[in-house]
Design an enzyme around this catalytic site. Structure first.
Site, mmCIF file in Angstrom:
data_model
loop_
_atom_site.group_PDB
_atom_site.id
_atom_site.type_symbol
_atom_site.label_atom_id
_atom_site.label_comp_id
_atom_site.label_asym_id
_atom_site.label_seq_id
_atom_site.Cartn_x
_atom_site.Cartn_y
_atom_site.Cartn_z
ATOM 1 C CB CYS A 7 -3.724 21.412 -10.390
ATOM 2 S SG CYS A 7 -3.405 20.371 -8.946
ATOM 3 C CD GLU B 271 -0.163 22.434 -8.368
ATOM 4 O OE1 GLU B 271 0.310 22.369 -9.515
ATOM 5 O OE2 GLU B 271 -0.339 21.428 -7.648
ATOM 6 N NE ARG C 288 -13.181 25.847 -7.797
ATOM 7 C CZ ARG C 288 -13.157 24.677 -7.163
ATOM 8 N NH1 ARG C 288 -14.059 23.755 -7.418
ATOM 9 N NH2 ARG C 288 -12.203 24.424 -6.275
ATOM 10 C CG HIS D 174 -2.192 16.968 -7.123
ATOM 11 N ND1 HIS D 174 -2.076 17.007 -8.489
ATOM 12 C CD2 HIS D 174 -2.305 15.651 -6.796
ATOM 13 C CE1 HIS D 174 -2.107 15.780 -8.985
ATOM 14 N NE2 HIS D 174 -2.255 14.941 -7.976
ATOM 15 N NE ARG E 253 -8.879 27.898 -2.445
ATOM 16 C CZ ARG E 253 -10.121 27.514 -2.198
ATOM 17 N NH1 ARG E 253 -10.355 26.282 -1.771
ATOM 18 N NH2 ARG E 253 -11.126 28.340 -2.360
ATOM 19 N NE ARG E 254 -7.163 21.084 2.764
ATOM 20 C CZ ARG E 254 -8.386 20.585 2.957
ATOM 21 N NH1 ARG E 254 -9.208 20.426 1.930
ATOM 22 N NH2 ARG E 254 -8.786 20.236 4.161
ATOM 23 C CB CYS F 198 -2.163 17.566 -13.050
ATOM 24 S SG CYS F 198 -3.464 17.870 -11.817
ATOM 25 C CE LYS G 288 -9.853 20.283 -7.230
ATOM 26 N NZ LYS G 288 -9.512 19.565 -5.996
#
Length: 242
Positions: free
Chosen positions: A209, A87, A215, A85, A91-92, A145, A212
Protein backbone atom coordinates in the site's frame (compact mmCIF):
# COMPACT_ATOMS: atom_id res chain seq x y z
CA UNK A 1 -0.15 20.30 2.55
CA UNK A 2 -0.30 18.81 6.07
CA UNK A 3 -3.52 18.65 8.06
CA UNK A 4 -3.36 20.19 11.55
CA UNK A 5 -4.40 18.10 14.56
CA UNK A 6 -7.95 19.43 14.64
CA UNK A 7 -8.48 18.88 10.90
CA UNK A 8 -6.94 15.40 11.11
CA UNK A 9 -9.30 14.45 13.94
CA UNK A 10 -12.30 15.68 11.96
CA UNK A 11 -11.22 13.72 8.88
CA UNK A 12 -10.77 10.54 10.94
CA UNK A 13 -14.11 11.01 12.71
CA UNK A 14 -15.87 11.63 9.39
CA UNK A 15 -14.72 8.22 8.07
CA UNK A 16 -15.42 6.41 11.34
CA UNK A 17 -18.94 7.86 11.56
CA UNK A 18 -19.65 6.83 7.96
CA UNK A 19 -18.45 3.31 8.73
CA UNK A 20 -20.55 3.06 11.89
CA UNK A 21 -23.64 4.14 9.94
CA UNK A 22 -23.35 1.08 7.69
CA UNK A 23 -25.24 -2.17 8.46
CA UNK A 24 -23.51 -4.71 10.74
CA UNK A 25 -23.27 -7.35 8.01
CA UNK A 26 -19.65 -8.00 7.09
CA UNK A 27 -18.19 -6.07 10.03
CA UNK A 28 -15.84 -7.67 12.60
CA UNK A 29 -17.58 -9.31 15.54
CA UNK A 30 -16.64 -10.81 18.89
CA UNK A 31 -17.04 -14.59 19.13
CA UNK A 32 -16.05 -14.77 22.76
CA UNK A 33 -13.08 -13.85 24.99
CA UNK A 34 -9.89 -13.79 22.97
CA UNK A 35 -11.80 -14.30 19.70
CA UNK A 36 -12.41 -10.72 18.69
CA UNK A 37 -12.26 -10.07 14.95
CA UNK A 38 -10.66 -6.91 13.59
CA UNK A 39 -9.92 -5.19 10.32
CA UNK A 40 -8.34 -2.06 8.84
CA UNK A 41 -10.55 0.86 7.82
CA UNK A 42 -9.66 3.42 5.16
CA UNK A 43 -11.64 6.21 3.56
CA UNK A 44 -11.43 9.26 1.34
CA UNK A 45 -12.81 12.57 2.57
CA UNK A 46 -13.54 15.66 0.50
CA UNK A 47 -13.07 18.97 2.31
CA UNK A 48 -15.01 22.01 1.07
CA UNK A 49 -12.86 25.02 2.02
CA UNK A 50 -15.47 27.67 1.17
CA UNK A 51 -16.43 29.70 4.29
CA UNK A 52 -20.13 29.33 3.48
CA UNK A 53 -19.96 25.58 2.81
CA UNK A 54 -22.89 23.73 4.40
CA UNK A 55 -20.78 20.59 4.95
CA UNK A 56 -17.02 20.96 5.37
CA UNK A 57 -16.05 17.28 5.45
CA UNK A 58 -17.75 14.47 3.53
CA UNK A 59 -16.65 10.84 3.37
CA UNK A 60 -17.20 9.79 -0.25
CA UNK A 61 -15.55 6.35 -0.28
CA UNK A 62 -14.41 3.84 2.31
CA UNK A 63 -13.27 0.25 2.52
CA UNK A 64 -12.05 -2.41 4.93
CA UNK A 65 -9.79 -5.38 4.39
CA UNK A 66 -6.53 -7.19 5.11
CA UNK A 67 -6.22 -9.82 2.41
CA UNK A 68 -4.82 -10.21 -1.08
CA UNK A 69 -4.51 -13.10 -3.51
CA UNK A 70 -1.21 -14.91 -3.97
CA UNK A 71 0.28 -15.43 -7.41
CA UNK A 72 -1.29 -18.86 -7.95
CA UNK A 73 -4.81 -17.56 -7.22
CA UNK A 74 -4.85 -14.97 -9.99
CA UNK A 75 -7.43 -15.51 -12.71
CA UNK A 76 -6.62 -15.14 -16.43
CA UNK A 77 -9.90 -13.29 -17.09
CA UNK A 78 -9.46 -10.46 -14.58
CA UNK A 79 -12.66 -11.39 -12.73
CA UNK A 80 -11.18 -11.36 -9.20
CA UNK A 81 -9.94 -8.54 -6.97
CA UNK A 82 -6.22 -9.15 -6.41
CA UNK A 83 -5.69 -6.64 -3.60
CA UNK A 84 -8.31 -6.29 -0.85
CA UNK A 85 -6.39 -4.13 1.60
CA UNK A 86 -8.56 -1.33 2.98
CA UNK A 87 -6.73 1.53 1.25
CA UNK A 88 -7.05 -0.14 -2.14
CA UNK A 89 -10.73 -1.04 -1.73
CA UNK A 90 -11.45 2.53 -0.67
CA UNK A 91 -9.63 3.89 -3.70
CA UNK A 92 -11.64 1.62 -6.02
CA UNK A 93 -14.81 3.07 -4.49
CA UNK A 94 -13.40 6.58 -4.91
CA UNK A 95 -12.86 6.06 -8.64
CA UNK A 96 -16.52 5.01 -9.02
CA UNK A 97 -17.59 8.12 -7.09
CA UNK A 98 -15.42 10.37 -9.28
CA UNK A 99 -16.86 8.83 -12.44
CA UNK A 100 -20.41 9.50 -11.26
CA UNK A 101 -19.56 13.07 -10.25
CA UNK A 102 -17.87 13.74 -13.58
CA UNK A 103 -20.93 12.46 -15.43
CA UNK A 104 -23.11 14.87 -13.44
CA UNK A 105 -20.74 17.77 -14.10
CA UNK A 106 -20.79 17.08 -17.83
CA UNK A 107 -24.58 17.27 -17.79
CA UNK A 108 -24.62 20.55 -15.83
CA UNK A 109 -24.87 23.96 -17.51
CA UNK A 110 -21.60 25.82 -16.69
CA UNK A 111 -23.35 28.87 -15.20
CA UNK A 112 -25.21 26.73 -12.66
CA UNK A 113 -23.97 25.87 -9.16
CA UNK A 114 -20.38 24.53 -9.28
CA UNK A 115 -20.11 20.77 -8.97
CA UNK A 116 -17.27 18.47 -8.02
CA UNK A 117 -15.64 19.09 -11.42
CA UNK A 118 -15.33 22.27 -13.49
CA UNK A 119 -14.45 22.46 -17.17
CA UNK A 120 -11.22 24.39 -17.53
CA UNK A 121 -11.08 27.43 -19.84
CA UNK A 122 -9.47 26.68 -23.20
CA UNK A 123 -9.28 22.99 -22.29
CA UNK A 124 -11.22 19.81 -22.92
CA UNK A 125 -10.43 18.50 -19.44
CA UNK A 126 -12.26 18.95 -16.16
CA UNK A 127 -10.59 19.82 -12.86
CA UNK A 128 -11.51 18.55 -9.40
CA UNK A 129 -12.87 21.49 -7.39
CA UNK A 130 -11.85 23.72 -10.27
CA UNK A 131 -11.02 26.84 -8.25
CA UNK A 132 -9.23 24.97 -5.46
CA UNK A 133 -12.28 24.90 -3.20
CA UNK A 134 -12.14 21.13 -2.70
CA UNK A 135 -9.37 19.10 -1.05
CA UNK A 136 -9.04 15.31 -0.95
CA UNK A 137 -7.82 13.51 2.19
CA UNK A 138 -7.06 9.85 2.90
CA UNK A 139 -7.66 8.30 6.32
CA UNK A 140 -6.42 4.86 7.30
CA UNK A 141 -6.79 3.31 10.73
CA UNK A 142 -3.36 1.67 10.50
CA UNK A 143 -0.06 2.52 8.83
CA UNK A 144 -0.11 1.31 5.20
CA UNK A 145 1.88 -1.86 4.65
CA UNK A 146 5.31 -1.41 3.10
CA UNK A 147 7.82 1.34 3.83
CA UNK A 148 5.39 3.19 6.12
CA UNK A 149 5.58 0.35 8.65
CA UNK A 150 9.11 -1.04 8.39
CA UNK A 151 10.71 1.25 10.98
CA UNK A 152 8.13 0.42 13.67
CA UNK A 153 8.40 -3.28 12.81
CA UNK A 154 12.19 -3.09 13.02
CA UNK A 155 11.89 -1.58 16.50
CA UNK A 156 9.52 -4.34 17.54
CA UNK A 157 11.88 -6.95 16.12
CA UNK A 158 14.81 -5.50 18.08
CA UNK A 159 12.73 -5.59 21.28
CA UNK A 160 11.93 -9.24 20.69
CA UNK A 161 15.43 -10.25 19.60
CA UNK A 162 16.12 -11.94 22.91
CA UNK A 163 13.42 -14.49 22.10
CA UNK A 164 14.45 -15.05 18.49
CA UNK A 165 16.23 -18.33 19.19
CA UNK A 166 13.04 -19.77 20.62
CA UNK A 167 10.97 -19.06 17.50
CA UNK A 168 10.70 -21.69 14.73
CA UNK A 169 12.45 -20.64 11.54
CA UNK A 170 10.20 -20.77 8.48
CA UNK A 171 11.60 -21.51 5.06
CA UNK A 172 11.46 -18.27 3.07
CA UNK A 173 10.16 -18.32 -0.47
CA UNK A 174 12.23 -16.39 -2.99
CA UNK A 175 10.96 -13.56 -5.17
CA UNK A 176 12.49 -11.69 -8.07
CA UNK A 177 15.55 -9.53 -7.42
CA UNK A 178 14.87 -5.84 -6.92
CA UNK A 179 11.57 -6.33 -5.05
CA UNK A 180 11.40 -7.05 -1.32
CA UNK A 181 8.66 -9.23 0.03
CA UNK A 182 6.53 -7.67 2.74
CA UNK A 183 8.33 -7.27 6.04
CA UNK A 184 11.67 -8.71 5.01
CA UNK A 185 14.84 -6.60 5.15
CA UNK A 186 13.61 -3.82 7.44
CA UNK A 187 16.79 -1.82 6.83
CA UNK A 188 15.95 -1.06 3.19
CA UNK A 189 13.80 2.04 2.76
CA UNK A 190 12.68 3.42 -0.59
CA UNK A 191 12.62 -0.06 -2.11
CA UNK A 192 9.68 -1.66 -3.89
CA UNK A 193 7.85 -4.11 -1.66
CA UNK A 194 5.15 -6.71 -2.19
CA UNK A 195 2.28 -7.19 0.24
CA UNK A 196 3.37 -8.93 3.48
CA UNK A 197 2.56 -12.54 4.29
CA UNK A 198 3.90 -15.62 6.06
CA UNK A 199 7.50 -16.27 5.11
CA UNK A 200 6.66 -19.80 3.91
CA UNK A 201 3.51 -18.82 1.96
CA UNK A 202 3.19 -18.28 -1.78
CA UNK A 203 4.12 -14.63 -2.57
CA UNK A 204 1.56 -12.19 -3.90
CA UNK A 205 2.19 -10.04 -6.97
CA UNK A 206 0.45 -7.01 -5.41
CA UNK A 207 2.66 -4.08 -4.44
CA UNK A 208 2.49 -2.72 -0.91
CA UNK A 209 0.00 0.00 0.00
CA UNK A 210 2.92 2.38 0.68
CA UNK A 211 4.13 1.92 -2.90
CA UNK A 212 0.65 2.37 -4.35
CA UNK A 213 0.02 5.53 -2.34
CA UNK A 214 3.38 6.87 -3.51
CA UNK A 215 2.26 6.24 -7.10
CA UNK A 216 -1.03 8.07 -6.46
CA UNK A 217 1.00 11.05 -5.25
CA UNK A 218 2.94 11.00 -8.52
CA UNK A 219 0.20 10.41 -11.12
CA UNK A 220 -2.99 11.09 -9.15
CA UNK A 221 -5.64 8.87 -7.57
CA UNK A 222 -8.07 9.05 -10.52
CA UNK A 223 -6.70 6.15 -12.56
CA UNK A 224 -5.83 5.89 -16.25
CA UNK A 225 -9.39 6.01 -17.62
CA UNK A 226 -10.36 9.23 -15.85
CA UNK A 227 -6.96 10.73 -16.64
CA UNK A 228 -8.15 11.15 -20.23
CA UNK A 229 -10.97 13.43 -19.06
CA UNK A 230 -9.73 15.20 -15.92
CA UNK A 231 -6.58 16.73 -14.50
CA UNK A 232 -4.74 14.59 -11.92
CA UNK A 233 -6.19 14.59 -8.40
CA UNK A 234 -3.66 14.56 -5.57
CA UNK A 235 -4.06 13.92 -1.86
CA UNK A 236 -3.85 16.98 0.38
CA UNK A 237 -3.11 14.87 3.46
CA UNK A 238 -2.93 11.33 4.81
CA UNK A 239 -4.26 10.75 8.32
CA UNK A 240 -3.13 7.58 10.11
CA UNK A 241 -5.11 6.31 13.08
CA UNK A 242 -2.29 4.55 14.91
Amino acid sequence: MAADASTADQIAQCVIDSYRALPKRGKPTSKGPGKEEWTVLAGFVIEDTRPAASERFKCVALGTGLKCLHSEQLRPFGDTVHDSHAEIIARRALVVYLMNQLQQSMATIPCQKPGTFDLQPDSTKYRFGGDGRLLLHLYTSQCPCGDATVESLKTAEDDDSSDSNEQPQLKRRRINDGVIRGHQDFGSLGTLRLKPGRADSIPTLSMSCSDKIARWNAVGVQGSLLAKLIDPIYLSSIVVGD
